[in-house]
Design a protein around this motif. Structure first.
Motif, PDB file in Angstrom:
ATOM      1  N   HIS A  38       8.880  16.447   3.313  1.00 13.67           N
ATOM      2  CA  HIS A  38       7.996  17.271   2.509  1.00 13.67           C
ATOM      3  C   HIS A  38       7.700  18.785   3.228  1.00 13.67           C
ATOM      4  N   GLU A  39       7.534  18.570   4.607  1.00  7.95           N
ATOM      5  CA  GLU A  39       7.414  20.076   5.296  1.00  7.95           C
ATOM      6  C   GLU A  39       8.612  21.065   4.837  1.00  7.95           C
ATOM      7  N   ALA A  40       9.883  20.451   4.978  1.00 10.54           N
ATOM      8  CA  ALA A  40      10.999  21.574   4.742  1.00 10.54           C
ATOM      9  C   ALA A  40      10.917  21.791   3.048  1.00 10.54           C
ATOM     10  N   VAL A  41      10.511  20.921   2.096  1.00  8.19           N
ATOM     11  CA  VAL A  41      10.417  21.277   0.778  1.00  8.19           C
ATOM     12  C   VAL A  41       9.332  22.489   0.592  1.00  8.19           C
ATOM     13  N   LYS A  42       8.064  21.999   0.990  1.00  6.63           N
ATOM     14  CA  LYS A  42       7.066  23.198   0.845  1.00  6.63           C
ATOM     15  C   LYS A  42       7.464  24.412   1.863  1.00  6.63           C
ATOM     16  N   LYS A  43       8.162  24.501   2.853  1.00  8.62           N
ATOM     17  CA  LYS A  43       8.707  25.913   3.297  1.00  8.62           C
ATOM     18  C   LYS A  43       9.626  26.358   2.438  1.00  8.62           C
TER      19      LYS A  43
ATOM     20  N   ARG B  10      13.613  17.026  -6.789  1.00  9.34           N
ATOM     21  CA  ARG B  10      15.122  17.034  -6.589  1.00  9.34           C
ATOM     22  C   ARG B  10      15.316  17.327  -5.313  1.00  9.34           C
ATOM     23  N   ALA B  11      14.707  18.496  -4.756  1.00  2.59           N
ATOM     24  CA  ALA B  11      14.910  18.986  -3.516  1.00  2.59           C
ATOM     25  C   ALA B  11      14.383  17.945  -2.695  1.00  2.59           C
ATOM     26  N   PHE B  12      13.434  17.056  -2.575  1.00  4.98           N
ATOM     27  CA  PHE B  12      12.842  16.359  -1.610  1.00  4.98           C
ATOM     28  C   PHE B  12      13.852  15.122  -1.687  1.00  4.98           C
ATOM     29  N   ALA B  13      14.406  14.811  -2.782  1.00  2.00           N
ATOM     30  CA  ALA B  13      15.319  13.370  -2.836  1.00  2.00           C
ATOM     31  C   ALA B  13      16.567  13.702  -1.914  1.00  2.00           C
ATOM     32  N   PHE B  14      16.960  15.156  -1.860  1.00  5.64           N
ATOM     33  CA  PHE B  14      18.178  15.465  -0.947  1.00  5.64           C
ATOM     34  C   PHE B  14      17.620  15.299   0.604  1.00  5.64           C
ATOM     35  N   MET B  15      16.491  16.301   0.662  1.00  6.80           N
ATOM     36  CA  MET B  15      16.109  16.493   2.100  1.00  6.80           C
ATOM     37  C   MET B  15      15.336  15.527   2.913  1.00  6.80           C
ATOM     38  N   GLN B  16      14.284  14.599   2.033  1.00 10.94           N
ATOM     39  CA  GLN B  16      13.488  13.601   2.447  1.00 10.94           C
ATOM     40  C   GLN B  16      12.654  14.355   3.681  1.00 10.94           C
TER      41      GLN B  16
ATOM     42  N   LEU C 174      16.958  25.709  -6.507  1.00 12.81           N
ATOM     43  CA  LEU C 174      15.982  24.537  -6.864  1.00 12.81           C
ATOM     44  C   LEU C 174      14.432  25.324  -6.515  1.00 12.81           C
ATOM     45  N   GLY C 175      14.365  25.989  -5.271  1.00 13.89           N
ATOM     46  CA  GLY C 175      12.994  26.702  -5.006  1.00 13.89           C
ATOM     47  C   GLY C 175      12.687  27.838  -5.863  1.00 13.89           C
ATOM     48  N   LYS C 176      13.503  28.355  -6.298  1.00 13.86           N
ATOM     49  CA  LYS C 176      13.314  29.547  -7.308  1.00 13.86           C
ATOM     50  C   LYS C 176      12.715  29.029  -8.629  1.00 13.86           C
TER      51      LYS C 176
ATOM     52  N   ALA D 290      11.933  20.235  -9.854  1.00 13.18           N
ATOM     53  CA  ALA D 290      12.994  20.850  -8.947  1.00 13.18           C
ATOM     54  C   ALA D 290      12.585  20.301  -7.633  1.00 13.18           C
ATOM     55  N   ARG D 291      10.976  20.269  -7.210  1.00 11.72           N
ATOM     56  CA  ARG D 291      10.588  19.789  -6.059  1.00 11.72           C
ATOM     57  C   ARG D 291      11.193  18.246  -5.573  1.00 11.72           C
TER      58      ARG D 291
END
Length: 150
Positions: free
Chosen positions: A73-78, A65-71, A54-56, A62-63
């Motif tokens: 913002h800092e982790a999605v940004k990294k 979808r990643a946030f929906a799983f991880m909840q 997703l990050g690629k 994609a952002r």
């Protein structure tokens, strides 16, 4: 029959499993290396590789979808800004699982899961310096004699 039922249950309910892997992916993204049991590491590898994919993609959907799983913002940004660009030339295999040994309490197999491509970071560490006494050629301590067995 277990047709089309992939993944380990890990003796947890589905909600507990989902929370477990959410927390483990967050820890892996924050620290880039975690130690856990072998079956959990092997299952986490599947989910973590999907997050890097997703990050690629690096678009808004994609952002989200990643946030929906991880909840987080800092982790999605990294993930999108630091981790995923490392793997732009790679088609999968973003994590590695290394057997670590047995846990002392219950003898469970432990593994280390980490992102690949950390070879430069581990080799860049400075070698340990030898003590000044050994450098100057100071006489070493006398070797101790073995105790008599009898």
């Amino acid at each position: 029959m277990r047709h089309l039922n992939s993944g380990r249950k890990l003796n947890r309910t589905s909600a507990h499993r989902k929370a477990l892997f959410k927390n483990m992916v967050l820890a892996l993204i924050r620290h880039e290396r975690i130690t856990t049991t072998d079956p959990k590491a092997k299952e986490l590898r599947r989910i973590a590789d999907r997050m890097v994919t997703l990050g690629k993609q690096n678009d808004l959907a994609a952002r989200r979808r990643a946030f929906a799983f991880m909840q987080s913002h800092e982790a999605v940004k990294k993930l999108f800004d630091e981790i995923a660009p490392r793997f732009k030339e790679r088609n999968g295999g973003y994590t590695r699982v290394i057997k670590f040994g047995h846990r002392r309490g219950d003898a469970a197999m432990l593994s280390v899961i980490e992102f690949t491509g950390n070879e430069e970071q581990s080799k860049s560490k400075k070698p340990r310096k030898r003590s000044a006494a050994k450098k100057e050629g100071a006489p070493a301590e006398k070797p101790r004699r073995a105790a008599a067995v009898g």
